[in-house]
Design an enzyme around this catalytic site. Structure first.
Site, PDB file in Angstrom:
ATOM      1  N   ASP B  97       0.858  -1.174   0.000  1.00 21.40           N
ATOM      2  CA  ASP B  97       0.000   0.000   0.000  1.00 21.40           C
ATOM      3  C   ASP B  97       0.902   1.234   0.000  1.00 21.40           C
ATOM      4  O   ASP B  97       2.125   1.146   0.113  1.00 21.40           O
ATOM      5  CB  ASP B  97      -0.981  -0.020   1.163  1.00 21.40           C
ATOM      6  N   ASP B 270      -7.888  -7.684   1.211  1.00 26.26           N
ATOM      7  CA  ASP B 270      -6.818  -7.984   2.168  1.00 26.26           C
ATOM      8  C   ASP B 270      -7.328  -7.629   3.542  1.00 26.26           C
ATOM      9  O   ASP B 270      -8.226  -6.788   3.690  1.00 26.26           O
ATOM     10  CB  ASP B 270      -5.591  -7.107   1.905  1.00 26.26           C
ATOM     11  N   CYS B 308     -11.394 -28.166   6.864  1.00 27.92           N
ATOM     12  CA  CYS B 308     -10.171 -27.440   6.523  1.00 27.92           C
ATOM     13  C   CYS B 308      -8.995 -28.385   6.275  1.00 27.92           C
ATOM     14  O   CYS B 308      -8.866 -29.426   6.916  1.00 27.92           O
ATOM     15  CB  CYS B 308      -9.843 -26.456   7.644  1.00 27.92           C
ATOM     16  N   CYS B 310      -5.722 -27.182   6.366  1.00 28.43           N
ATOM     17  CA  CYS B 310      -4.509 -26.454   6.752  1.00 28.43           C
ATOM     18  C   CYS B 310      -3.599 -27.335   7.614  1.00 28.43           C
ATOM     19  O   CYS B 310      -4.009 -28.389   8.104  1.00 28.43           O
ATOM     20  CB  CYS B 310      -4.851 -25.164   7.501  1.00 28.43           C
ATOM     21  N   CYS B 313      -5.070 -28.033  11.084  1.00 31.87           N
ATOM     22  CA  CYS B 313      -6.198 -28.970  11.078  1.00 31.87           C
ATOM     23  C   CYS B 313      -5.769 -30.382  10.719  1.00 31.87           C
ATOM     24  O   CYS B 313      -6.360 -31.357  11.185  1.00 31.87           O
ATOM     25  CB  CYS B 313      -7.292 -28.476  10.140  1.00 31.87           C
ATOM     26  N   HIS B 339      -4.166 -21.485  10.354  1.00 26.71           N
ATOM     27  CA  HIS B 339      -5.540 -21.897  10.032  1.00 26.71           C
ATOM     28  C   HIS B 339      -6.358 -20.755   9.446  1.00 26.71           C
ATOM     29  O   HIS B 339      -7.006 -20.907   8.407  1.00 26.71           O
ATOM     30  CB  HIS B 339      -6.245 -22.430  11.278  1.00 26.71           C
TER      31      HIS B 339
END
Lengths: 376, 376
Positions: B97, B270, B308, B310, B313, B339
């Site tokens: 940014d 974002d 999930c 991830c 998980c 996660h």
């Protein structure tokens, strides 16, 4: 089945120039090359490292704390879910300490009797009780490969009488530990106490050696005594321990310590320093401990240690990690923790190999020269 | 070479039942499937995630902050070491940014003039200055794939006059940004301002659309306004943005937000929430946000979210992560951060696919039903 079906120690080599030894310790969750450094996961996690990164350090065995797990989440919960290995999702060996050291160093308002220790948990004020039988119950419920005897660790300094009393109680408690410990697929390591009195240490080593254990530990070291004293007593005690069994020096050490104690006949050690130092921004190198926030690293695009093969060193520069540390990003502590653990694990790997090929003392001198030149 | 050699947006599909769009944004560091969620790495690191774990979340692009990097370690140092990609050791796309939002939200004692903004760094008290030209210099030195125009973000609520003044200055600054921006392999996204006034938002969208940009952003949203207002203005503004270019809604969102804004024609967003929530112990699930320390998870051996994939998980239970969180172990925040980021990245992957196969609105309704049932 008996313990000897689950555990075996192969002493591969003893150095001709020092007491350094290389071996293989067989456990239910795998074979450990010794000398070995064991990272500490106090609350059932090595601080800052996911299991992925911990495995990548090639850590062969981790240590966890009965005292902490007894308080939270409780050994019964961990037993319910299938034991510590499942709880952590860690399939390599685990060692738990007995809670003895923590009861004496962390707990409040403890009251020691012949039977055991009553104490209050510092955070909650809740009263708890641990004795040899309860410690065995906890560790058998947790189910690590190696459990430790419940002992009384003397402070430094301490009087001869105090040291003798603690040692004798430790021996009586050891007898009770052995009676209470019935798990064949778990080793129970007795612990030498006796503070810094040679006759007590000798007596204690002889008493614990009379038990046919998988391995033997030395406790009450690294409690504030000078390095020379630690080295002397390590050297002294290993003379009285069985040759063909692994010897574990508890709570040691730094990279220098690891070299020192291996030279004096130690096969296993553990320490919280690599991750604690990392959280405070210091990291191990072949030239001693360094401080990441130092200005000298502002534009240093080299890894933390040029010889290191850890995840942090393979991927990041000192300048980047320094920036993260200065910004208060936990990512810095993560990367430094990975590095410091890998540093000690790799050091123990090098030591193991160097003993096998007769170059340990040479490596010791070279490495020690570096440390002395740059940091002391 | 010109920008069109480095950047291209392929609009693969626009839903027939809503304004949801699926596309491919080609950048110098790879192709991004849109809609895309971009994790934020404020100080050039996504909090708590090593690059290994970040890559494992399948994050396609990360965002970093010019304001923070300008202050520490300085964009010149990062330019010296070869730019932000080398600095972070991240080879996928990066967006920075402009510093505008942070100057207005974080800095102290700021003084806005037609030329730029003078401000003090809160920690050090040091005085700094950023204007459109300096922001472009910073971002061109950092070298991300996508740079943002330097804008003035209006607070919520704000008067019509204040909003109009900030918007008009944003437009004048945009002209200066374009003059100062000469890097062909870096996109410059202009930003719609105008607070929550339809005529201003329409005017601003028309002005920024007059620039031939790689993509267009909507700023000044997610600044405290009600969700309905955010959704209304998102819907309103996307009607005035070019159809064939990606639209980036800045600072949004939660899983619910992601669904909401994609439905209204947004392609990129974002937010710091996934990692911030994680550090405070909350995690996303298909049934809404949950709090890990809750007693209900004490013996819960299921993963954070049963759907999930991830790292957390696949490897750990809620009971284990809850224990780590209660013990103050940063490992809990690491696992929850992994996660939460994977949750949003995966949600955007599902959304992309669902738009392509005409099931986005169905998925939206089903998921929203879950969220509403369980958490609101």
């Amino acid at each position: 089945m008996s313990k000897s079906d689950y555990f075996k120690f192969e002493l591969l080599k003893v150095s001709k120039k020092s007491k350094a030894r290389a071996g293989l310790l067989h456990t239910p969750h795998g074979v450990i090359k010794t000398p070995v450094f064991m990272p500490v996961g106090t609350n059932s996690a090595v601080k800052m490292l996911t299991n992925h990164h911990l495995k990548e350090t090639n850590a062969q065995i981790i240590l966890s704390n009965s005292y902490h797990l007894f308080l939270h989440p409780g050994h019964k919960l961990i037993e319910e879910v299938g034991g510590l290995h499942k709880w952590i999702n860690w399939d390599k060996p685990i060692l738990t300490d007995s809670g003895g050291f923590q009861v004496f160093s962390l707990a409040h308002l403890r009251k020691i009797t012949e039977d055991g220790v009553k104490f209050r948990e510092p955070k909650t004020g809740d009263e708890h009780y641990i004795n040899p039988e309860i410690s065995m119950e906890i560790q058998q419920a947790l189910g690590p490969d190696i459990a430790m005897a419940f002992d009384e660790c003397s402070p430094y300094p301490c009087s001869y009488e105090q040291a003798k009393e603690a040692m004798e109680r430790t021996h009586r408690w050891l007898e009770r530990c052995y009676k209470a410990h019935t798990k064949d697929n778990q080793a129970l390591f007795p612990i030498v106490q006796g503070a810094f009195y040679e006759d007590l240490r000798k007596e204690s080593a002889n008493v614990i050696s009379s038990y046919d254990a998988v391995g033997y530990a030395i406790g009450g070291v690294s409690v504030g005594e000078p390095i020379d004293v630690k080295n002397h007593f390590t050297d002294f005690v290993t003379d009285y321990l069985p040759e063909n069994k692994p010897r574990y020096l508890m709570g040691v050490g730094t990279p220098e310590d690891l070299l020192d104690v291996v030279k004096r006949g130690i096969d296993m050690c553990d320490c919280v320093l690599p991750t604690r130092n990392a959280r405070h921004g210091s990291f191990f190198t072949q030239y001693g401990k360094k401080i990441i926030k130092n200005k000298e690293f502002e534009k240093d695009l080299l890894p933390l240690d040029t010889e290191c093969d850890c995840y942090a060193c393979k991927n990041h520069s000192k300048a980047y990690i320094r920036h993260l540390y200065r910004m208060g990003e936990a990512n810095a502590a993560i990367l430094l923790s990975i590095h410091n653990i890998r540093y000690l694990v790799r050091l123990s790997e090098i030591i193991h190999e160097s003993i096998l090929n007769d170059s340990f003392e040479e490596f010791f001198n070279e490495r020690y020269d570096n440390y002395l030149k740059k940091t002391r």
